[in-house]
Design an enzyme around this catalytic site. Structure first.
Site, PDB file in Angstrom:
ATOM      1  N   HIS A   1      15.498 -23.752 -15.427  1.00 22.74           N
ATOM      2  CA  HIS A   1      14.202 -24.171 -14.919  1.00 22.74           C
ATOM      3  C   HIS A   1      13.155 -23.066 -15.075  1.00 22.74           C
ATOM      4  O   HIS A   1      12.014 -23.323 -15.401  1.00 22.74           O
ATOM      5  CB  HIS A   1      14.343 -24.558 -13.442  1.00 22.74           C
ATOM      6  CG  HIS A   1      13.123 -25.186 -12.864  1.00 22.74           C
ATOM      7  ND1 HIS A   1      12.988 -26.542 -12.722  1.00 22.74           N
ATOM      8  CD2 HIS A   1      11.976 -24.646 -12.400  1.00 22.74           C
ATOM      9  CE1 HIS A   1      11.818 -26.812 -12.196  1.00 22.74           C
ATOM     10  NE2 HIS A   1      11.182 -25.677 -11.981  1.00 22.74           N
TER      11      HIS A   1
ATOM     12  N   HIS B   1       9.001 -33.141 -12.151  1.00 26.19           N
ATOM     13  CA  HIS B   1       9.698 -32.975 -10.874  1.00 26.19           C
ATOM     14  C   HIS B   1      10.722 -34.100 -10.768  1.00 26.19           C
ATOM     15  O   HIS B   1      10.647 -34.946  -9.882  1.00 26.19           O
ATOM     16  CB  HIS B   1       8.698 -32.981  -9.712  1.00 26.19           C
ATOM     17  CG  HIS B   1       8.944 -31.873  -8.738  1.00 26.19           C
ATOM     18  ND1 HIS B   1       8.681 -31.974  -7.406  1.00 26.19           N
ATOM     19  CD2 HIS B   1       9.445 -30.630  -8.909  1.00 26.19           C
ATOM     20  CE1 HIS B   1       9.002 -30.843  -6.799  1.00 26.19           C
ATOM     21  NE2 HIS B   1       9.463 -30.015  -7.695  1.00 26.19           N
ATOM     22  N   ASN B   2      11.665 -34.095 -11.713  1.00 26.95           N
ATOM     23  CA  ASN B   2      12.560 -35.231 -11.878  1.00 26.95           C
ATOM     24  C   ASN B   2      13.679 -35.290 -10.845  1.00 26.95           C
ATOM     25  O   ASN B   2      13.870 -36.306 -10.192  1.00 26.95           O
ATOM     26  CB  ASN B   2      13.203 -35.187 -13.266  1.00 26.95           C
ATOM     27  CG  ASN B   2      12.153 -35.146 -14.358  1.00 26.95           C
ATOM     28  OD1 ASN B   2      11.057 -35.643 -14.167  1.00 26.95           O
ATOM     29  ND2 ASN B   2      12.486 -34.535 -15.481  1.00 26.95           N
TER      30      ASN B   2
ATOM     31  N   ARG C   1      -0.960 -25.952  -8.215  1.00 26.95           N
ATOM     32  CA  ARG C   1      -0.877 -24.504  -7.994  1.00 26.95           C
ATOM     33  C   ARG C   1      -0.712 -23.741  -9.304  1.00 26.95           C
ATOM     34  O   ARG C   1      -1.061 -22.566  -9.383  1.00 26.95           O
ATOM     35  CB  ARG C   1       0.282 -24.169  -7.041  1.00 26.95           C
ATOM     36  CG  ARG C   1       0.016 -24.554  -5.602  1.00 26.95           C
ATOM     37  CD  ARG C   1       0.985 -23.864  -4.647  1.00 26.95           C
ATOM     38  NE  ARG C   1       2.375 -24.089  -5.035  1.00 26.95           N
ATOM     39  CZ  ARG C   1       3.057 -25.201  -4.772  1.00 26.95           C
ATOM     40  NH1 ARG C   1       2.484 -26.192  -4.120  1.00 26.95           N
ATOM     41  NH2 ARG C   1       4.315 -25.327  -5.151  1.00 26.95           N
ATOM     42  N   ASP C   2      -0.195 -24.406 -10.335  1.00 28.10           N
ATOM     43  CA  ASP C   2      -0.151 -23.743 -11.637  1.00 28.10           C
ATOM     44  C   ASP C   2      -1.563 -23.465 -12.141  1.00 28.10           C
ATOM     45  O   ASP C   2      -1.846 -22.401 -12.678  1.00 28.10           O
ATOM     46  CB  ASP C   2       0.609 -24.602 -12.656  1.00 28.10           C
ATOM     47  CG  ASP C   2       2.111 -24.383 -12.568  1.00 28.10           C
ATOM     48  OD1 ASP C   2       2.529 -23.258 -12.229  1.00 28.10           O
ATOM     49  OD2 ASP C   2       2.865 -25.331 -12.833  1.00 28.10           O
TER      50      ASP C   2
ATOM     51  N   GLU D   1      11.648 -22.603  -1.314  1.00 25.41           N
ATOM     52  CA  GLU D   1      10.582 -23.165  -2.128  1.00 25.41           C
ATOM     53  C   GLU D   1       9.618 -23.955  -1.257  1.00 25.41           C
ATOM     54  O   GLU D   1       9.025 -24.949  -1.691  1.00 25.41           O
ATOM     55  CB  GLU D   1      11.168 -24.005  -3.270  1.00 25.41           C
ATOM     56  CG  GLU D   1      11.968 -23.129  -4.229  1.00 25.41           C
ATOM     57  CD  GLU D   1      12.580 -23.872  -5.405  1.00 25.41           C
ATOM     58  OE1 GLU D   1      12.196 -25.015  -5.662  1.00 25.41           O
ATOM     59  OE2 GLU D   1      13.463 -23.287  -6.064  1.00 25.41           O
TER      60      GLU D   1
ATOM     61  N   GLN E   1       6.394 -25.223   0.255  1.00 28.58           N
ATOM     62  CA  GLN E   1       5.232 -25.479  -0.608  1.00 28.58           C
ATOM     63  C   GLN E   1       3.981 -24.746  -0.146  1.00 28.58           C
ATOM     64  O   GLN E   1       3.953 -24.133   0.918  1.00 28.58           O
ATOM     65  CB  GLN E   1       4.966 -26.980  -0.645  1.00 28.58           C
ATOM     66  CG  GLN E   1       6.099 -27.758  -1.267  1.00 28.58           C
ATOM     67  CD  GLN E   1       6.213 -27.492  -2.749  1.00 28.58           C
ATOM     68  OE1 GLN E   1       5.411 -27.955  -3.540  1.00 28.58           O
ATOM     69  NE2 GLN E   1       7.204 -26.719  -3.147  1.00 28.58           N
TER      70      GLN E   1
ATOM     71  N   GLY F   1       3.687 -25.797 -22.281  1.00 26.07           N
ATOM     72  CA  GLY F   1       4.706 -26.833 -22.305  1.00 26.07           C
ATOM     73  C   GLY F   1       5.799 -26.505 -21.325  1.00 26.07           C
ATOM     74  O   GLY F   1       5.790 -25.457 -20.682  1.00 26.07           O
TER      75      GLY F   1
END
Lengths: 260, 799
Positions: free
Chosen positions: B63, B131-132, B152-153, B355, B357, B584
């Site tokens: 990831h 986010h699968n 946030r990216d 993680e 948020q 990507g």
């Protein structure tokens, strides 16, 4: 001197930038102000002639849309707000801002000076958030924001809690005082997108200086915001770039210039 | 050492025990990687702590580090000698961008999102993520935090971009799947569908970001592994695109508090799902969009006052990867007891990896900290100084005074063994379907069935739940036409109100062609994304691409072979069109296994191509709805007998073998000419020809415009002598468009398109009948547009 507009922000406000652009295009001087700065007296409401409460999800619309910001305004800005209204200044609430004005009691307003909630904006009858453009019919009203506006206005709505509803006596008072400013042009879903009583989309107080509406005039500042502008030959052929929403902000600015 | 920190015994254990540690700790590390860690700590003469081994596992996860795309691959097709590929990413993606060398690419592949030039004041950033795995287990939370994460990216790119547009693409199982056929432990596709839509809606709308582009696809193979792609475009001042970290800068965390949510998200999503994954609830994060909005409000003010030097988001791996990445070239020291917690009782490694948020990390020169804190206080956002960036080139983590991790940055970021992977590809053979011209003279029912197939059917009930108009910049809505309900090819927004400079965003995705050849699927995805850009008035010259690969398990050589095919197409087609990749992401291991029956399922190999184009004057934009009776309808581009993987074959139960290919030179010229015809004002409307071919595209134009059409297919330009009525109507050949031309512009338009295959099929009519005449001069389609429109509108109304 340019009229001064205070655009109120808090956590979850999100239509502030386009509301700011609308007033600037209309010729006002604007300030985006977090409510903390009013509560702490860093900024004084008295320095402004127009208060705009933009759309969004203030405090996440937790409990119900606009309620937390309304409570905060009512209890922490009581005097400043009362003074602002008493000075004959202008207030506009759009979407979440309308919800806030209704929950503070500033709209539809009462004959007593005490702010008490007399109507509400409830969950849409469709039970979901919806974004679509709708036809509005302008009503005879004392509203200073809509003076000289077209009889039919086309604007977008985007909300989950926009169903205006009130007890029968309040509704009939609104009609008697001509406080209904905009109605959805036709009854029934989706023309009336939320199931509002009497197809009410926007109202003002009895003076016409406090105005709240669910549709978003600040999203139609440029003619190419119209969802069918590529079909409308007349829109494409005019040199003016102005959208139909701007007049509401211009009216406010002109009113201040003439009266305050 | 703190009593809450454990030492992990790895120095003395055998391979089986190493793998047990990896598996039971959800570390998702393979044996080679575990051995690399073993030998590193062997040389140090000590065991790692739990904090250390967890940090390494996050940093080395598929990831976070995308090791499949960087590994050496030995690839063979059939009996041929294997070809050695030194990394798919450098060989096919990065190299394409380098060779295309667009001067307007500001930053590619290095930051959290790609950056391109916009106007004299601003640049644009664009990123799409998936986010699968979380969305499979908890659709609402998984999808909401998917959009939250990609926002946030943007905020973590350069010194922070203002989010201005969301795009979302979902792949679900078939909505009518019988409950009895659901794989064990999975949610019904309808449940996933509704949850994902609601999650994206609630997060995006509350953040005040328009969601104006997207797609939804259905295939039974997505039932156990739904795909959720979330994208965000941001606007950033040109002088805020560079970042750096200096030793002595403070490590400051901004935003939400830290809890146990989302621990092991990175490593969890780097493995397959199985029928017990639903019990892993804590790997899914919990979103709070209002918190994120507050962070945006505070950080953009701090950015404009130059209060920090670098920023990144806490995504996968939490603080461990955020601080680890920012400090890679200097070093960092962090004190975990300072972290603001949601509740007591977290072990140090949990704080470090959570993680949770809505958290960002920034590097603040110490002289600016007071001013930063003032802004955060005014916006009611929590900010905490966690430590400092150092010059030790080590990542040092403390808890209540004791050191709990002490890792060399060099080992952490470059110690990952580069694997050599095997990949094979051999084309599958499928049954082909002959033209049905012999058995039928009328394709009206086929057309209706195609319009009603869930991939093609109207997504209005979903689109309306998203706010497209917030921020006041919408120019081309996702729904267009006489009744605001036709399917727009792309959206156009002006991020600066009043300016005529616009941004076009579109996407292309064709997993059905993967069944024939992933190369063709990838090529078609690029072609489709570009067609959509061109169709609303964009140009190839100003378009950049993003690639998002969602694949099965790349440790299986046949799956990896498919990935190689797709990556090769990315290089070939992007360079042919001159459209660079700027960012990507890949999400691999989208497979499901039933631990009791051993049943194994993989998704179809799925590449999403997202395209972004800067449009100098949005007044040149066109939409896809037919505008006026009497106007001429043209097909642009050659039709070939390419129905492999088509929807027409699909509704008749076939896959076929001839999936649409691309003739790059011809296609590029076609797009360039058409684009310039649109920008010269010669084209009244334009629609891209994709799923369902000319038949579906023309029908959509007609009913969206509220007019009939009278068309004759004998004038469709063909590349290979294709003559069957159904093939002409429903072939899905790439690089084709349907355009509407006013009669007075006919000559100018035809002159403009000289040398390009075009054919005038007929006119828009003032009736409400949609009529197509076939080769034998009889009507092969003849039906009122409202019948076609309801067939198209009704299937997905349940949402």
């Amino acid at each position: 001197m340019k009229p001064k507009v205070l655009i109120l922000r808090t956590a979850g406000t999100n239509c502030d930038v386009e509301t700011d652009a609308a007033f600037q295009f209309a010729g006002a001087e604007t300030a985006l102000v977090h409510i903390q700065n009013l509560i702490s007296d860093k900024i004084n409401l008295t320095d402004y002639q127009i208060l705009a409460i933009p759309g969004g999800f203030s405090y996440g619309d937790d409990i119900a849309a606009g309620i937390l910001l309304a409570v905060e305004m009512k209890h922490k800005l009581t005097n400043a707000l009362n003074q602002f209204v008493a000075d004959g200044k202008l207030i506009i609430g759009i979407c979440n801002g309308f919800q806030v004005l209704v929950r503070t009691g500033l709209l539809p307003g009462a004959d007593t000076s005490e702010m008490a909630q007399r109507a509400t904006l409830a969950m849409n009858t469709s039970a979901k958030f919806e974004c679509r453009w709708i036809d509005l019919e302008t009503q005879e009203s004392p509203c200073v924001f809509t003076k000289g506006i077209k009889a039919h206005v086309y604007l977008p709505v985007a909300h989950a809690e926009g169903r205006f509803t009130a007890p029968a006596d309040v509704l009939s008072e609104l009609e008697t005082n001509n406080q209904v400013v905009f109605r959805y042009a036709e009854s029934g879903y989706p023309s009336n997108p939320n199931g509002s009583d009497a197809d009410i989309a926007g109202i003002c107080d009895t003076t016409g200086r406090i105005f709240g509406l669910m549709p978003h005039p600040e999203r139609f500042l440029m003619k190419w915001n119209h969802p069918r502008w590529t079909r409308l030959v007349e829109t494409q052929n005019t040199d003016s770039e102005e959208g139909d929403g701007l007049v509401i902000f211009k009216n406010a600015v002109n009113y201040v210039k003439a009266n305050l | 050492m703190s009593s809450t920190v454990k030492e992990i015994e790895i120095l003395t254990v055998d391979d089986a025990e190493l793998m047990r540690i990896s598996r039971e700790g959800t570390l998702s590390l393979n044996l080679n990687e575990m051995k690399a860690i073993q030998s590193h700590f062997g040389a140090l003469g000590r065991n790692p702590t739990d904090v250390e081994i967890e940090t390494i596992a996050q940093t080395w996860s598929e990831h976070c580090v995308h090791k499949t795309f960087k590994s050496i691959i030995l690839y063979s097709e059939g009996e041929e000698e294997p070809e050695q590929i030194d990394g798919l990413f450098p060989t096919y993606i990065q190299r394409a961008t380098e060779e295309i060398a667009k001067p307007w690419c500001v930053s590619v592949f290095s930051d959290n999102a790609g950056i391109i030039e916009f106007d004299e004041t601003f640049n644009l950033v664009f990123k799409v993520e998936t986010h699968n795995h979380p969305s499979a287990i908890e659709p609402y939370g998984g999808a909401g935090t998917g959009i939250g994460g990609v926002i946030r990216d943007s905020l973590g790119t350069g010194l922070g971009a203002k989010p201005i547009l969301n795009t979302d693409v979902f792949c679900f199982g078939m909505p009518d799947t019988p409950y009895a056929q659901l794989p064990k432990g999975t949610l019904h596709p309808k449940r996933v569908f509704k949850g994902v839509v609601a999650g994206v809606r609630d997060y995006g709308n509350r953040m005040g970001i328009p969601t104006a582009n997207g797609a939804i696809l259905f295939d039974s193979r997505y039932t156990a592994n739904p795909l959720v792609f979330c994208g965000n475009v941001g606007l950033i001042p040109r002088n805020r695109c560079d970042k750096s970290v200096e030793p002595g800068d403070l490590v400051v965390a901004i935003g939400g508090q830290t809890g146990r949510d989302g621990i092991h998200g990175a490593t969890f999503s780097s493995a397959e799902l199985d029928d017990t994954s639903e019990s892993l609830g804590s790997v899914v994060q919990i979103g709070n969009p209002i918190m994120e909005k507050k962070i945006v409000d505070a950080l953009l003010q701090a950015r404009d006052r130059n209060l920090y030097r670098s920023i990144t988001d806490c995504g996968a791996g939490g603080f461990s990867s955020a601080v680890g990445e920012m400090g890679e070239h200097v070093g960092a020291e962090v004190h975990l007891e300072r972290v603001s917690l949601k509740y007591e009782g977290l072990a140090p490694w949990e704080i470090w990896l959570s993680e949770a948020q809505e958290r960002m990390v920034i590097a603040v020169p110490s002289e600016n900290i007071d001013e930063l804190m003032e802004i955060c206080e005014a916006e009611v956002v929590e900010a905490t100084v966690l430590g400092t960036f150092t010059d030790t080139h080590r990542l040092q983590v403390f808890y209540e005074g004791a050191i709990v991790a002490d890792l060399e940055m060099e080992f952490l970021h470059n110690g990952l063994p580069k694997p050599v992977k095997q990949a094979v590809w051999s084309p599958s053979k499928h049954l082909d379907m002959a033209s049905r011209d012999e058995e039928t003279e009328n394709y009206t029912d086929d057309l209706k069935q195609l319009l009603a197939s869930p991939n093609i059917a109207s997504k209005e009930s979903i689109i309306r739940q998203y706010d497209h108009g917030v921020q006041g910049g919408i120019v081309i809505n996702p729904l267009v036409g006489a009744e605001n309900d036709g399917p727009s090819d792309a959206c156009v927004v002006t991020p600066v109100i009043g300016s005529r400079t616009g941004v076009i965003v579109a996407n292309g995705i064709n997993p059905k062609y993967s069944d024939v050849d992933p190369y063709l699927s990838a090529a078609a995805a690029i072609d489709e994304a570009l067609r959509n850009i061109i169709a609303v008035g964009g140009t190839l010259e100003k378009t950049a691409l993003l690639d998002n690969f969602c694949w099965g398990n790349p440790d299986k050589p046949d799956r990896l072979g498919e990935l190689v095919r797709a990556a090769k197409a990315c290089y070939d087609i992007a360079t042919a069109y001159g459209t660079p990749f700027i960012s990507g992401k890949d999400s691999l291991y989208n497979e499901y296994s039933d631990t009791t029956t051993g049943e194994q399922r993989a998704i179809p190999s799925t590449l999403l191509i997202s395209a972004i184009c800067v449009m100098p004057d949005i007044q040149r934009a066109v939409t896809m709805d037919a505008k006026a009776p009497g106007n001429l309808i043209y097909v642009v581009g050659n039709t070939y007998a390419e129905l492999g993987g088509s929807h027409y074959f699909d509704i008749h139960g076939f896959i076929g073998n001839n999936a649409p290919a691309i003739q790059p030179d011809e296609a590029k010229l076609t797009m360039e000419r058409l684009s310039s015809a649109i920008n010269s004002g010669l084209v009244r409307s334009c629609h891209d020809c994709s799923e369902g071919g000319i038949g579906v595209a023309a029908a959509e134009m007609a009913f969206s415009g509220g007019y009939g059409m009278s068309l004759d297919i004998s004038d469709i330009p063909t590349g290979d002598g294709i003559i069957a009525d159904d093939y002409l109507l429903f072939s899905e050949s790439n690089s084709r468009f349907i355009v509407e031309i006013e009669p007075q512009h006919r000559q100018a338009y035809e002159n403009h398109m000289a040398g390009i295959p075009i054919g005038c099929l007929g006119t828009v009519t003032n009736t409400r009948e949609f009529v197509i005449t076939g080769k034998n001069n009889h009507r092969i389609v003849d039906t009122p547009i409202n019948i076609l429109k309801s067939a198209w509108q009704e299937p997905l109304l349940f949402n």
